[in-house]
Design an enzyme around this catalytic site. Structure first.
Site, PDB file in Angstrom:
ATOM      1  N   HIS A 138      -1.452   0.924  -0.766  1.00 50.61           N
ATOM      2  CA  HIS A 138      -0.146   1.101  -0.129  1.00 50.61           C
ATOM      3  C   HIS A 138      -0.387   1.904   1.136  1.00 50.61           C
ATOM      4  O   HIS A 138      -0.983   2.723   1.070  1.00 50.61           O
ATOM      5  CB  HIS A 138       0.924   1.607  -0.935  1.00 50.61           C
ATOM      6  CG  HIS A 138       2.151   1.549  -0.750  1.00 50.61           C
ATOM      7  ND1 HIS A 138       3.025   2.052   0.296  1.00 50.61           N
ATOM      8  CD2 HIS A 138       3.243   0.605  -0.980  1.00 50.61           C
ATOM      9  CE1 HIS A 138       4.281   1.771   0.589  1.00 50.61           C
ATOM     10  NE2 HIS A 138       4.443   0.649  -0.295  1.00 50.61           N
ATOM     11  N   ASP A 160       4.040  -3.993  -7.110  1.00 47.38           N
ATOM     12  CA  ASP A 160       4.035  -5.639  -7.431  1.00 47.38           C
ATOM     13  C   ASP A 160       3.100  -5.754  -8.590  1.00 47.38           C
ATOM     14  O   ASP A 160       2.818  -6.870  -8.996  1.00 47.38           O
ATOM     15  CB  ASP A 160       3.573  -6.158  -6.041  1.00 47.38           C
ATOM     16  CG  ASP A 160       4.538  -6.140  -5.127  1.00 47.38           C
ATOM     17  OD1 ASP A 160       5.631  -6.717  -5.323  1.00 47.38           O
ATOM     18  OD2 ASP A 160       4.238  -5.818  -3.954  1.00 47.38           O
TER      19      ASP A 160
HETATM   20  C1  LIG Z   1      -0.807  -2.877   1.191  1.00 40.53           C
HETATM   21  C2  LIG Z   1      -1.886  -2.655   2.140  1.00 40.53           C
HETATM   22  C3  LIG Z   1      -1.606  -3.739   3.055  1.00 40.53           C
HETATM   23  C4  LIG Z   1      -1.896  -1.544   2.796  1.00 40.53           C
HETATM   24  O1  LIG Z   1      -2.678  -1.680   3.929  1.00 40.53           O
HETATM   25  P1  LIG Z   1      -3.078  -0.297   4.925  1.00 40.53           P
HETATM   26  O2  LIG Z   1      -2.352   0.715   4.754  1.00 40.53           O
HETATM   27  O3  LIG Z   1      -3.315  -1.196   6.190  1.00 40.53           O
HETATM   28  O4  LIG Z   1      -4.555   0.133   4.384  1.00 40.53           O
HETATM   29  P2  LIG Z   1      -6.143  -0.165   4.956  1.00 40.53           P
HETATM   30  O5  LIG Z   1      -6.150  -1.888   5.033  1.00 40.53           O
HETATM   31  O6  LIG Z   1      -6.199   0.420   6.227  1.00 40.53           O
HETATM   32  O7  LIG Z   1      -6.839   0.105   3.582  1.00 40.53           O
HETATM   33  C5  LIG Z   1      -7.759   1.352   3.680  1.00 40.53           C
HETATM   34  C6  LIG Z   1      -9.143   1.015   2.957  1.00 40.53           C
HETATM   35  O8  LIG Z   1      -8.835   0.895   1.608  1.00 40.53           O
HETATM   36  C7  LIG Z   1      -9.349  -0.551   1.390  1.00 40.53           C
HETATM   37  N1  LIG Z   1      -8.215  -1.400   0.730  1.00 40.53           N
HETATM   38  C8  LIG Z   1      -6.724  -1.289   0.898  1.00 40.53           C
HETATM   39  N2  LIG Z   1      -6.278  -1.877  -0.161  1.00 40.53           N
HETATM   40  C9  LIG Z   1      -7.091  -2.686  -0.811  1.00 40.53           C
HETATM   41  C10 LIG Z   1      -7.259  -3.334  -1.944  1.00 40.53           C
HETATM   42  N3  LIG Z   1      -5.899  -3.994  -2.544  1.00 40.53           N
HETATM   43  N4  LIG Z   1      -8.143  -3.752  -2.448  1.00 40.53           N
HETATM   44  C11 LIG Z   1      -9.460  -3.659  -1.900  1.00 40.53           C
HETATM   45  N5  LIG Z   1      -9.723  -2.450  -0.902  1.00 40.53           N
HETATM   46  C12 LIG Z   1      -8.521  -1.968  -0.271  1.00 40.53           C
HETATM   47  C13 LIG Z   1      -9.368  -1.270   2.686  1.00 40.53           C
HETATM   48  O9  LIG Z   1     -10.444  -2.118   2.668  1.00 40.53           O
HETATM   49  C14 LIG Z   1      -9.836  -0.114   3.766  1.00 40.53           C
HETATM   50  O10 LIG Z   1     -11.003   0.319   3.183  1.00 40.53           O
HETATM   51  P3  LIG Z   1     -12.176   0.924   4.587  1.00 40.53           P
HETATM   52  O11 LIG Z   1     -11.641   2.033   4.806  1.00 40.53           O
HETATM   53  O12 LIG Z   1     -13.384   0.954   3.596  1.00 40.53           O
HETATM   54  O13 LIG Z   1     -12.125  -0.195   5.496  1.00 40.53           O
HETATM   55  C15 LIG Z   1      -3.352  -3.180   1.594  1.00 40.53           C
HETATM   56  O14 LIG Z   1      -3.476  -1.804   0.674  1.00 40.53           O
HETATM   57  C16 LIG Z   1      -3.294  -4.269   0.793  1.00 40.53           C
HETATM   58  O15 LIG Z   1      -3.501  -5.388   1.446  1.00 40.53           O
HETATM   59  N6  LIG Z   1      -2.976  -4.344  -0.541  1.00 40.53           N
HETATM   60  C17 LIG Z   1      -3.112  -5.393  -1.365  1.00 40.53           C
HETATM   61  C18 LIG Z   1      -1.806  -6.377  -0.907  1.00 40.53           C
HETATM   62  C19 LIG Z   1      -0.627  -5.694  -1.764  1.00 40.53           C
HETATM   63  O16 LIG Z   1      -0.630  -5.249  -2.928  1.00 40.53           O
HETATM   64  N7  LIG Z   1       0.527  -5.545  -0.946  1.00 40.53           N
HETATM   65  C20 LIG Z   1       1.902  -5.133  -1.457  1.00 40.53           C
HETATM   66  C21 LIG Z   1       2.141  -3.799  -0.978  1.00 40.53           C
HETATM   67  S1  LIG Z   1       3.593  -2.977  -1.709  1.00 40.53           S
END
Ligand SMILES: CC(C)(COP(=O)(O)OP(=O)(O)OC[C@H]1O[C@@H](n2cnc3c(N)ncnc32)[C@H](O)[C@@H]1OP(=O)(O)O)[C@@H](O)C(=O)NCCC(=O)NCCS
Length: 437
Positions: A311, A368
């Site tokens: 998140h 979710d």
């Molecule tokens: C929710 C979300 C978009 C937040 O993204 P964000 O704040 O931009 O976080 P980041 O994309 O910068 O992630 C930070 C690190 O964690 C990793 N990461 C984040 N979510 C991950 C996941 N669900 N699975 C695997 N790795 C994940 C990223 O690859 C990144 O790794 P790195 O530092 O080695 O590059 C992201 O966690 C995600 O895509 N989750 C899956 C989709 C989801 O469940 N969405 C519903 C949200 S309520």
């Protein structure tokens, strides 16, 4: 309404040998922000923050969220107590009006929801124009946008009429969602009933049929209330910010919310609940080998992410996920449903939470991860999950639109940028152009 405290503190910024002092503001829970409004005028610099990782766009008195501590409250009330003790209608009233309703206010509000539950008969014909298998979110956003054409009467004085417009939206979106499901099934529409509560009415419109009357089950109604409450608001997330940004151009409530629905559709936002079920289903079909998916999620060369994990704001357990996990177990037990996807979800969660990759990055299950299993147990089809999220988020979007509209600090949203394209160059007539290569 937006009660910020201007502190005595000043942030000191040294640029090109000159010192600037920027005001520091503080919210009611002690969060602090450097007010950079005058930065460009004073220094010629702008700030850069793609994805708005660290940028506050407004002061708001609706929802408080502490991502480090895993705390969430609506209008000062803890999410745990609201989910345990209230109906979705009460919480909608709370979000949109700022206080919990008295018995009389609640019954007036419920009556209004009953009164506005129908949609114009001409709107029903819209459903026929969509091809079969149209994404329900596309149908929902189009229908909500078209509400401005059917109910234009209150658009000129939105703040005076906001209660009626909010009740109309809350009630009609529920009807539109259920009708779109019935249409997709090729079944006759079931009209709203005056004698049923908000959630019972929705379930009845979804599942009643001339050949199999629907019996409202209290366990299911309770579970649905809880899920919708937990989705009610989540401060400046992608769809809510969209509603505010679109509304900031003084766009009407229906059109602003239609834009929010489209933002919610994305798999990184509200679409994640559907994506979680599809992932769990795939793991199940492949024999339950979830470890392969954990390995894929950790592989930097694989774009796959473990959906339902991580998140932007929570760096600990999402408090909503804890409540939903418990509700999920309760509902499945009460309905005597055995779902192999719940077992896979539990094991996947346990393994991910003890894996270094997830620990280091503070990746926990989000709202979710378990919600889809409840929806599935109560008979909601997977392609309707994000529509359910929209139904829950509606009072939050309305509250933010109203707050934004009434904010004395309101300005049209208009971020800046740093241009990195070509420097100014001479124009080339068409006969001398080499084209794009
Ligand atoms: C929710 C979300 C978009 C937040 O993204 P964000 O704040 O931009 O976080 P980041 O994309 O910068 O992630 C930070 C690190 O964690 C990793 N990461 C984040 N979510 C991950 C996941 N669900 N699975 C695997 N790795 C994940 C990223 O690859 C990144 O790794 P790195 O530092 O080695 O590059 C992201 O966690 C995600 O895509 N989750 C899956 C989709 C989801 O469940 N969405 C519903 C949200 S309520």
């Amino acid at each position: 309404m937006t009660n910020r405290i201007i502190t005595d503190e000043k942030a000191e910024l040294i640029l090109d040998g000159k010192t600037y002092h920027l005001p520091v503001i503080m919210g009611t829970e002690g969060e602090k922000a450097i007010d950079i409004k005058s930065l460009r005028a004073q220094t010629g610099y702008i700030t850069m923050d793609s994805g708005f990782m660290n940028t506050g766009a407004c002061c708001s008195s609706i929802t408080f969220l502490d991502g480090e501590e895993g705390v969430l409250s609506y209008r000062g009330y803890g999410i745990e107590e609201l989910a345990e003790n209230c109906t979705f209608v009460e919480v909608s009233y709370l979000l949109d009006n700022g206080c919990l309703p008295s018995q009389e206010q609640l019954s007036n509000f419920s009556q209004m929801l009953g009164k506005y539950a129908m949609i114009h008969e001409d709107m029903i014909r819209f459903f026929d124009g969509f091809p079969p298998n149209s994404p329900p979110m596309a149908i929902l956003s189009s229908m909500v946008n078209s509400l401005c054409s059917f109910y234009p009467d209150m658009l000129d004085n939105p703040l005076e009429n906001i209660d009626k417009m909010a009740a109309r939206l809350l009630s009609k979106v529920r009807t539109i969602a259920a009708f779109s499901y019935k249409k997709s099934m090729g079944q006759p529409l079931v009209y709203p009933r005056h004698d049923l509560s908000y959630c019972a009415n929705f379930l009845n419109m979804m599942f009643d049929s001339p050949v199999k009357p629907y019996e409202v089950d209290d366990t299911v109604v309770k579970a649905l209330n809880k899920l919708l409450i937990l989705h009610g608001d989540h401060e400046q997330n992608c769809s809510t910010s969209t509603v505010r940004v679109v509304g900031s151009a003084r766009v009407n409530l229906y059109a602003s919310i239609s834009a929010g629905i489209n933002a919610l559709w994305g798999p990184l936002h509200g679409g994640a609940n559907q994506a979680v079920m599809e992932m769990l289903d795939k793991i199940h079909m492949e024999g339950g080998n979830f470890k392969k998916y954990i390995e894929r999620a950790k592989d930097p060369n694989d774009p796959f992410r473990l959906v339902g994990f991580g998140h932007r704001v929570y760096k600990t357990h999402d408090p909503r996920a804890r409540i939903i996990k418990k509700a999920c177990e309760d509902v499945l037990n009460a309905l005597n449903v055995k779902d192999p996807l719940l077992d896979i979800a539990r094991e996947l969660e346990a393994v991910a939470l003890s894996d270094e990759y997830f620990i280091e990055r503070n990746l926990y299950p989000n709202v979710d991860f378990y919600s889809g299993i409840i929806y599935r147990a109560i008979g909601i089809p997977t392609n309707m999950f994000t529509v359910m999220f929209a139904l829950g988020r509606l009072p939050g979007w309305i509250a933010h639109w109203k707050e934004m509209w009434d904010d004395p600090d309101w300005r049209i949203s208009r971020p800046r940028q740093i241009y990195v394209g070509h420097k100014r160059r001479p124009f080339v007539p068409i006969e001398r152009r080499t084209g794009c290569v």
